[in-house]
Design a protein around this motif. Structure first.
Motif, PDB file in Angstrom:
ATOM      1  N   VAL A 320      -4.900   6.686   6.563  1.00 44.77           N
ATOM      2  CA  VAL A 320      -6.289   6.606   6.101  1.00 44.77           C
ATOM      3  C   VAL A 320      -6.805   7.997   5.754  1.00 44.77           C
ATOM      4  O   VAL A 320      -7.483   8.209   4.735  1.00 44.77           O
ATOM      5  N   LEU A 321      -6.488   8.992   6.578  1.00 47.41           N
ATOM      6  CA  LEU A 321      -6.933  10.360   6.316  1.00 47.41           C
ATOM      7  C   LEU A 321      -6.285  10.929   5.056  1.00 47.41           C
ATOM      8  O   LEU A 321      -6.931  11.592   4.249  1.00 47.41           O
ATOM      9  N   ARG A 322      -4.997  10.678   4.895  1.00 44.71           N
ATOM     10  CA  ARG A 322      -4.253  11.333   3.812  1.00 44.71           C
ATOM     11  C   ARG A 322      -4.354  10.612   2.482  1.00 44.71           C
ATOM     12  O   ARG A 322      -4.374  11.239   1.428  1.00 44.71           O
ATOM     13  N   HIS A 323      -4.359   9.285   2.516  1.00 43.66           N
ATOM     14  CA  HIS A 323      -4.140   8.530   1.287  1.00 43.66           C
ATOM     15  C   HIS A 323      -5.277   7.568   0.957  1.00 43.66           C
ATOM     16  O   HIS A 323      -5.053   6.569   0.263  1.00 43.66           O
ATOM     17  N   SER A 324      -6.475   7.829   1.459  1.00 46.28           N
ATOM     18  CA  SER A 324      -7.573   6.927   1.122  1.00 46.28           C
ATOM     19  C   SER A 324      -8.882   7.709   1.047  1.00 46.28           C
ATOM     20  O   SER A 324      -8.972   8.855   1.493  1.00 46.28           O
ATOM     21  N   GLU A 325      -9.863   7.050   0.475  1.00 45.79           N
ATOM     22  CA  GLU A 325     -11.233   7.545   0.475  1.00 45.79           C
ATOM     23  C   GLU A 325     -12.103   6.476   1.136  1.00 45.79           C
ATOM     24  O   GLU A 325     -13.153   6.077   0.639  1.00 45.79           O
ATOM     25  N   ALA A 326     -11.639   6.018   2.286  1.00 46.82           N
ATOM     26  CA  ALA A 326     -12.207   4.833   2.915  1.00 46.82           C
ATOM     27  C   ALA A 326     -13.594   5.103   3.496  1.00 46.82           C
ATOM     28  O   ALA A 326     -13.846   6.154   4.082  1.00 46.82           O
ATOM     29  N   ASP A 327     -14.455   4.128   3.330  1.00 42.76           N
ATOM     30  CA  ASP A 327     -15.739   4.124   4.022  1.00 42.76           C
ATOM     31  C   ASP A 327     -15.637   3.344   5.334  1.00 42.76           C
ATOM     32  O   ASP A 327     -16.423   3.569   6.257  1.00 42.76           O
ATOM     33  N   ARG A 328     -14.666   2.458   5.381  1.00 41.00           N
ATOM     34  CA  ARG A 328     -14.559   1.587   6.544  1.00 41.00           C
ATOM     35  C   ARG A 328     -13.092   1.415   6.907  1.00 41.00           C
ATOM     36  O   ARG A 328     -12.222   1.261   6.041  1.00 41.00           O
ATOM     37  N   CYS A 329     -12.813   1.433   8.203  1.00 46.35           N
ATOM     38  CA  CYS A 329     -11.464   1.195   8.718  1.00 46.35           C
ATOM     39  C   CYS A 329     -11.573   0.222   9.890  1.00 46.35           C
ATOM     40  O   CYS A 329     -12.437   0.384  10.752  1.00 46.35           O
ATOM     41  N   ALA A 330     -10.719  -0.772   9.895  1.00 45.98           N
ATOM     42  CA  ALA A 330     -10.727  -1.785  10.956  1.00 45.98           C
ATOM     43  C   ALA A 330      -9.364  -1.788  11.649  1.00 45.98           C
ATOM     44  O   ALA A 330      -8.326  -1.924  10.995  1.00 45.98           O
ATOM     45  N   VAL A 331      -9.378  -1.620  12.962  1.00 44.49           N
ATOM     46  CA  VAL A 331      -8.163  -1.691  13.779  1.00 44.49           C
ATOM     47  C   VAL A 331      -8.273  -2.955  14.617  1.00 44.49           C
ATOM     48  O   VAL A 331      -9.205  -3.102  15.413  1.00 44.49           O
ATOM     49  N   THR A 332      -7.313  -3.862  14.431  1.00 41.63           N
ATOM     50  CA  THR A 332      -7.402  -5.173  15.067  1.00 41.63           C
ATOM     51  C   THR A 332      -6.144  -5.463  15.872  1.00 41.63           C
ATOM     52  O   THR A 332      -5.025  -5.234  15.390  1.00 41.63           O
ATOM     53  N   PHE A 333      -6.353  -5.985  17.078  1.00 41.57           N
ATOM     54  CA  PHE A 333      -5.242  -6.406  17.936  1.00 41.57           C
ATOM     55  C   PHE A 333      -5.388  -7.905  18.178  1.00 41.57           C
ATOM     56  O   PHE A 333      -6.432  -8.368  18.648  1.00 41.57           O
ATOM     57  N   THR A 334      -4.343  -8.651  17.854  1.00 42.49           N
ATOM     58  CA  THR A 334      -4.387 -10.111  18.015  1.00 42.49           C
ATOM     59  C   THR A 334      -3.140 -10.561  18.758  1.00 42.49           C
ATOM     60  O   THR A 334      -2.014 -10.298  18.312  1.00 42.49           O
ATOM     61  N   ARG A 335      -3.351 -11.224  19.864  1.00 43.82           N
ATOM     62  CA  ARG A 335      -2.223 -11.744  20.633  1.00 43.82           C
ATOM     63  C   ARG A 335      -1.970 -13.183  20.231  1.00 43.82           C
ATOM     64  O   ARG A 335      -2.870 -14.030  20.290  1.00 43.82           O
ATOM     65  N   LEU A 336      -0.720 -13.469  19.802  1.00 42.98           N
ATOM     66  CA  LEU A 336      -0.363 -14.806  19.356  1.00 42.98           C
ATOM     67  C   LEU A 336       0.596 -15.427  20.356  1.00 42.98           C
ATOM     68  O   LEU A 336       1.741 -14.965  20.494  1.00 42.98           O
TER      69      LEU A 336
END
Length: 422
Positions: A320-336
Motif C-alpha cells: 500500500v505504501l509503495r504501490h498505491s495512492e490509497a485513501d482507504r485500506c481494510a485489513v480483514t480476518f475471517t475464520r472459516l
C-alpha cells in the motif's frame, strides 16, 4: 594404470577422499580381468610346442592380447568416469587386436576364451544392441574357427561342444561381474554426490529464506521510515513540535528494524500479529491512508498461522505504501470453519482502494509478493494478489488453522472478479 584425480564438485574433504578410495577399489578390482586374454595366449604356447608349430605365433598373440587389454582398461576407466558409451575407436582397435590374437591361438578353447574375455568387457561399455550384435559375431567366429583349425578337426562332438559352452559361459560371467561392479560404483558415486548436493541445496534454501526474511523485514521498515521522514521534513517549518515527534518515531522504527534484523540473523523469524497490525495501521494512518481492521479481536490462532498472517499484513501494508495512492485500506480476518478442525482456515485480506498504474507496478521488483507466496505455500496455504474492477488491489491469503497442515500448494491468482495479477 595411474589414477586420475576425482573432481570433488564441491564435496567435503572427507567425501572427496571416500569417493577417490571407492574409485580406486572399483577400478583395480576390474583391471586384472581386462588383461586376462594374455593368460590364454600364454597357455597356448604349450599347445604350439606339443604340435611342433612355431612359437612366434604365441608371441604375436600375446602382444596383440596385451594391446587389446590396455584398450579395455581405457574403456573401464572411461565407464567409471561416467562415460556410458565407450569411444568407438577403442572398440574397433581392441576388436582388431583381439581378432589377431584369436587367429594366432591354435587351441580351440583358448581362442574362444580370448574373444569371450574381450566381449565380457566391451558389452558393458556399448549400447545393448551393439553388444548383442558383437556377441553373435564372436560366437559365429568361434564356430568358423572350429571348422578350420587343424588341432580341432579331430575333436569329438562332446569336446567341441564343451569348449564352445565354456567360452560362452565365461563371456557371460565376465559380463555379469563387470555389470555388477559398475552398478555398485554408480550407487556409491550417486550416494556420495547426492549427499553433497543435498547439503548444497540446504545451504541455498537457507540463503533464499534469509534473503526473503530480509526483504520482508526491511522492505516494510524502510518504507515506514521513508514515509515518516518525508512527513517530518514537510512539518519542519510549519509544525516543528509535530516534526520532532515524527522524527522520534523514525528513531523508534529504526531501532525496531535493527532488532528485527538481529532476530532474523539469530533464527527468530516469527512476528507478532497484533503488534504487526498496530504498526502497519499507524504507518498507513501517518501516510494519510485511513485503515480499518476487522475480525482481529478475540481471534485465537495457532502460532504458525498467526506468524503467517502477520507476514501477510506486513507485506500488504508495504505494498500500500509503495504501490498505491490509497485513501482507504481494510485489513480483514475471517475464520472459516470446516467439517473438521483440521480443515478450518483463516482468510486474511488487505485491500486498498487506489492502486497505481501499470508503469509504477512494472517498476517494482515484485520480490515481496513472490517471497510471501513461497512462505504461505510452505505453510500449507494459498496466496492471491490481483486488481479489482473498481481500481483497487486485494491481497488475500488462505491459511490453515492447524500447525501441521500437510498440504503444500502453490499460490494461485484470484479468480472471477480480478483482472490482472500484481
Amino acid at each position: 594404470m595411474g589414477e586420475r584425480a576425482v573432481d570433488p564438485d564441491g564435496l567435503s574433504a572427507r567425501n572427496a577422499t571416500r569417493l577417490r578410495t571407492s574409485r580406486r577399489i572399483t577400478a583395480w578390482s576390474m583391471y586384472p580381468l581386462a588383461l586376462i586374454q594374455i593368460c590364454w595366449t600364454g597357455v597356448d604356447a604349450t599347445y604350439l610346442a606339443d604340435a611342433g608349430l612355431p612359437l612366434w605365433m604365441a608371441a604375436v598373440s600375446s602382444a596383440a592380447a596385451l594391446g587389446s587389454g590396455v584398450l579395455l582398461l581405457l574403456m573401464i576407466r572411461g565407464r567409471i568416469d561416467g562415460r556410458r558409451a565407450a569411444d568407438g575407436r577403442l572398440v574397433v582397435w581392441s576388436l582388431a587386436l583381439s581378432l589377431l590374437a584369436f587367429a594366432m591361438v591354435q587351441n580351440l578353447l583358448n581362442s574362444v576364451l580370448v574373444l569371450a574375455a574381450w566381449w565380457g568387457v566391451v558389452a558393458n561399455a556399448t549400447p545393448s544392441r551393439t553388444s548383442r550384435n558383437l556377441g553373435l559375431a564372436v560366437a559365429a567366429l568361434s564356430w568358423l574357427k572350429a571348422l578350420t583349425l587343424p588341432l580341432a578337426l579331430g575333436m569329438s562332438p562332446f569336446a567341441f561342444t564343451f569348449a564352445w559352452s565354456v567360452g560362452i559361459g565365461f563371456a557371460l560371467l565376465l559380463r555379469v561381474l563387470f555389470a555388477s561392479t559398475f552398478w555398485l560404483w554408480d550407487i556409491t558415486n550417486d550416494a556420495i554426490r547426492g549427499q553433497a548436493a543435498r547439503a548444497r541445496l540446504a545451504v541455498s534454501e537457507e540463503r533464499l529464506r534469509f534473503a526473503r526474511d530480509m526483504h520482508d523485514l526491511l522492505g516494510h521498515s524502510l518504507s515506514a521510515l521513508a514515509v515518516k521522514a518525508e512527513l517530518a521534513s514537510r512539518l519542519a517549518t510549519r509544525a516543528p513540535e509535530r516534526a520532532k515527534s515524527e522524527m522520534s518515531e523514525v528513531q523508534d522504527l529504526a531501532r525496531s528494524a535493527l532488532q528485527q534484523v538481529r532476530g532474523a540473523v539469530n533464527g527468530y523469524r516469527d512476528v507478532d500479529l497484533a503488534g504487526e497490525v498496530a504498526s502497519v495501521s499507524g504507518v498507513l494512518e501517518a501516510n494519510g491512508t485511513r485503515t480499518t481492521v476487522t475480525g482481529l479481536d478475540g481471534l485465537d490462532l495457532p502460532p504458525n498461522t498467526a506468524a503467517l498472517a502477520a507476514w501477510v499484513v506486513r507485506e500488504g501494508g508495504t505494498n500500500v505504501l509503495r504501490h498505491s495512492e490509497a485513501d482507504r485500506c481494510a485489513v480483514t480476518f475471517t475464520r472459516l470453519p470446516g467439517r473438521t478442525a483440521r480443515r478450518s482456515t483463516l482468510v486474511v485480506e488487505v485491500f486498498n482502494d487506489r492502486a497505481r498504474g501499470a508503469g509504477d507496478r512494472a517498476a517494482s521488483s515484485g520480490n515481496g509478493l513472490a517471497g510471501l507466496s513461497e512462505r504461505v505455500s510452505m505453510g500449507g496455504g494459498t496466496l492471491s494478489a490481483a486488481r479489482t474492477k473498481d481500481g483497487g488491489f486485494l491481497l488475500r491469503a488462505v491459511l490453515p488453522l492447524q500447525g501441521d497442515a500437510g498440504a503444500r500448494t502453490r499460490s494461485s491468482s484470484a479468480p472471477g472478479d480480478h483482472e490482472e495479477s500484481r
